[in-house]
Write a protein that holds these residues in place. Structure first.
Motif, PDB file in Angstrom:
ATOM      1  N   GLN A 168       7.861   9.745  -5.331  1.00 31.91           N
ATOM      2  CA  GLN A 168       7.631  11.215  -4.555  1.00 31.91           C
ATOM      3  C   GLN A 168       8.478  11.006  -3.215  1.00 31.91           C
ATOM      4  O   GLN A 168       9.017   9.789  -2.702  1.00 31.91           O
ATOM      5  CB  GLN A 168       6.148  11.512  -4.311  1.00 31.91           C
TER       6      GLN A 168
ATOM      7  N   GLY B 173       0.681  14.262   5.076  1.00 28.80           N
ATOM      8  CA  GLY B 173       1.274  13.392   3.790  1.00 28.80           C
ATOM      9  C   GLY B 173       2.701  12.885   4.058  1.00 28.80           C
ATOM     10  O   GLY B 173       3.418  12.430   3.239  1.00 28.80           O
TER      11      GLY B 173
ATOM     12  N   ILE C 131       0.702  -1.283  -0.114  1.00 34.92           N
ATOM     13  CA  ILE C 131      -0.043   0.012   0.016  1.00 34.92           C
ATOM     14  C   ILE C 131       1.150   1.267  -0.115  1.00 34.92           C
ATOM     15  O   ILE C 131       0.614   2.228  -0.642  1.00 34.92           O
ATOM     16  CB  ILE C 131      -0.753   0.041   1.220  1.00 34.92           C
ATOM     17  N   GLY C 132       2.015   1.061   0.729  1.00 33.81           N
ATOM     18  CA  GLY C 132       2.651   2.264   0.854  1.00 33.81           C
ATOM     19  C   GLY C 132       3.458   2.700  -0.645  1.00 33.81           C
ATOM     20  O   GLY C 132       3.695   3.790  -0.772  1.00 33.81           O
TER      21      GLY C 132
ATOM     22  N   GLY D  77      10.422   7.393  -1.772  1.00 33.27           N
ATOM     23  CA  GLY D  77       9.053   6.626  -1.803  1.00 33.27           C
ATOM     24  C   GLY D  77       9.267   5.053  -1.324  1.00 33.27           C
ATOM     25  O   GLY D  77       8.491   4.655  -0.477  1.00 33.27           O
TER      26      GLY D  77
ATOM     27  N   TYR E 117       1.471   7.953   7.795  1.00 33.85           N
ATOM     28  CA  TYR E 117       1.197   6.769   7.353  1.00 33.85           C
ATOM     29  C   TYR E 117       1.277   5.598   8.299  1.00 33.85           C
ATOM     30  O   TYR E 117       0.545   4.919   8.502  1.00 33.85           O
ATOM     31  CB  TYR E 117       1.919   6.526   5.992  1.00 33.85           C
TER      32      TYR E 117
ATOM     33  N   ALA F  39       7.784   3.540   2.065  1.00 31.96           N
ATOM     34  CA  ALA F  39       6.673   2.227   2.014  1.00 31.96           C
ATOM     35  C   ALA F  39       7.210   1.268   2.819  1.00 31.96           C
ATOM     36  O   ALA F  39       6.512   0.727   3.584  1.00 31.96           O
ATOM     37  CB  ALA F  39       6.604   2.005   0.469  1.00 31.96           C
TER      38      ALA F  39
ATOM     39  N   PHE G 280       2.304   2.234  -3.215  1.00 33.50           N
ATOM     40  CA  PHE G 280       1.099   2.930  -4.202  1.00 33.50           C
ATOM     41  C   PHE G 280       1.019   4.286  -3.889  1.00 33.50           C
ATOM     42  O   PHE G 280       0.582   5.215  -4.563  1.00 33.50           O
ATOM     43  CB  PHE G 280      -0.332   2.210  -4.122  1.00 33.50           C
ATOM     44  N   VAL G 281       0.950   4.588  -2.340  1.00 33.34           N
ATOM     45  CA  VAL G 281       0.834   5.886  -1.931  1.00 33.34           C
ATOM     46  C   VAL G 281       1.898   6.948  -2.163  1.00 33.34           C
ATOM     47  O   VAL G 281       1.922   8.061  -2.513  1.00 33.34           O
ATOM     48  CB  VAL G 281       0.474   5.844  -0.439  1.00 33.34           C
ATOM     49  N   PHE G 282       3.182   5.951  -1.780  1.00 30.58           N
ATOM     50  CA  PHE G 282       4.382   7.159  -2.064  1.00 30.58           C
ATOM     51  C   PHE G 282       5.196   7.130  -3.365  1.00 30.58           C
ATOM     52  O   PHE G 282       6.159   7.284  -3.522  1.00 30.58           O
ATOM     53  CB  PHE G 282       5.255   6.667  -0.969  1.00 30.58           C
ATOM     54  N   TRP G 283       4.563   6.359  -4.273  1.00 33.32           N
ATOM     55  CA  TRP G 283       5.403   6.069  -5.513  1.00 33.32           C
ATOM     56  C   TRP G 283       5.917   7.248  -6.137  1.00 33.32           C
ATOM     57  O   TRP G 283       4.920   8.252  -6.331  1.00 33.32           O
ATOM     58  CB  TRP G 283       4.411   5.476  -6.517  1.00 33.32           C
TER      59      TRP G 283
END
Length: 370
Positions: free
Chosen positions: A47, A55, A39-40, A132, A60, A136, A42-45
């Motif tokens: 960046q 954020g 999931i991380g 990123g 997270y 994650a 996907f969230v932090f891809w």
């Protein structure tokens, strides 16, 4: 025996033995690590993210850790419930609201703990950003740790462990409310001032009291269920102590349910009633539970004496109300926590005595052999 057969046995009976509990906890933690990392990603891809704040990897990890702790505790309680009542050391089944309160407490501990850690690290690495992929992974590790510890708490639930959870929850909830208070001079009025504003501080304070009250009612039955009660008088004493703890929990929850600015009478009645019930329990404890250690009984008398002295200081104007409330709250809940640890010790001692008594015939028989 092959590793595959051992793994299969752990999956089928995750709470049967200490080894199975530890292995199943590792599997739960590994699952949380994989899910949290994916999931991380996907969230932090692609960046870079800050350590704390909106954020951030800290947020997270805190939110994910809280959810992982809640889910792992509920899952652990489900596994524990599947054990037969004949299992040695089996304790009463927790009700759904007991599980919910304990799960929320562990979730709040994880949420505030990871938030505080991220804030501390951000002050140590000023202006630093996290890529990123590492973000994650760090979030996944936080979820794994929270899930691992929460699951073990569920399958190894004891009065002593409950005392630790209650202490941690009260500490982090109170500190979070104090640190986030919109009025920096709240302490000049009274402790209940933390619960009268419309910001996150009041929510944290009141929710902490409500959940802690439910936890105390859970503890009341869970911690006293296996105290020695060989006759009707002992059972009556145990039931009265249980009722007193339940009443303290209900009154504590009412302090949070009825903020002092909206329900002054009900709030003060609940707070005063809690202190009265506590003093009555301490004074009558030797008669109700003769098996409790004398040192603990004397500790209760000392606590009551300190409360009386504090009341005198407040009446004379030497202490303000906040100081008295803080010290009394620490005394009452530290007594409850130590009570839990002593009930666990009394139960353990009774079990060891029973085991020693069961072994006596065999020892005698062995000694009689020429």
């Amino acid at each position: 025996m092959s590793d595959s057969s051992t793994l299969t046995r752990v999956i089928r009976h995750p709470a049967r033995s200490a080894e199975a509990k530890e292995s199943s906890a590792l599997l739960v933690g590994a699952a949380a690590l994989v899910i949290g990392t994916l999931i991380g990603l996907f969230v932090f891809w692609d960046q870079d993210v800050p350590i704390s704040g909106r954020g951030s990897v800290g947020i997270y990890a805190a939110v994910g850790g809280a959810l992982a702790a809640i889910g792992a505790f509920v899952f652990g309680c489900t596994m524990r419930r599947s054990r037969a009542r004949s299992t040695p050391g089996y304790r009463p089944r927790l009700h759904w609201f007991d599980v919910a309160a304990l799960a929320l407490a562990l979730g709040v501990i994880a949420l505030l703990g990871f938030t505080g850690l991220a804030s501390l690290l951000s002050q140590s690495f000023v202006g630093a950003l996290v890529y990123g992929f590492p973000a994650a992974v760090l979030g996944g590790v936080a979820m794994a740790v929270a899930a691992y510890m929460s699951y073990l708490s569920a399958v190894n639930l004891t009065p002593m462990l409950l005392s630790l959870v209650l202490a941690l929850f009260l500490a982090v909830g109170a500190l979070a409310s104090m640190l986030s208070a919109s009025d920096p001079l709240w302490w000049t009025k009274n402790l209940s001032t933390l619960g009268i504003s419309d910001d996150i501080s009041a929510l944290a304070f009141n929710v902490t009291l409500i959940i802690a009250g439910v936890m105390v009612t859970t503890i009341a039955h869970y911690a006293t269920a296996f105290l020695p009660a060989d006759d009707a008088g002992a059972r009556r004493g145990r039931n009265l102590v249980r009722f007193g703890l339940v009443l303290i929990g209900i009154l504590l929850a009412c302090v949070g349910i009825f903020p002092v600015d909206e329900y002054l009478g009900a709030h003060n009645l609940a707070a005063t009633g809690m202190a009265i019930v506590y003093v009555a329990m301490v004074v009558s404890l030797p008669a109700l539970l003769p098996s409790m250690p004398k040192v603990f009984v004397m500790l209760g008398y000392v606590y009551v004496g300190v409360i009386v002295v504090l009341a005198g200081f407040f009446i004379s104007g030497y202490y303000n109300l906040t100081a008295v409330e803080l010290v009394v709250a620490v005394l009452v809940f530290s007594w409850v926590i130590v009570f839990l640890r002593n009930t666990g010790a009394v139960e353990q001692g009774a079990g060891e005595e029973d085991a020693r008594r069961d072994d006596e015939p065999a020892v005698t028989k062995a000694g009689a052999v020429p």
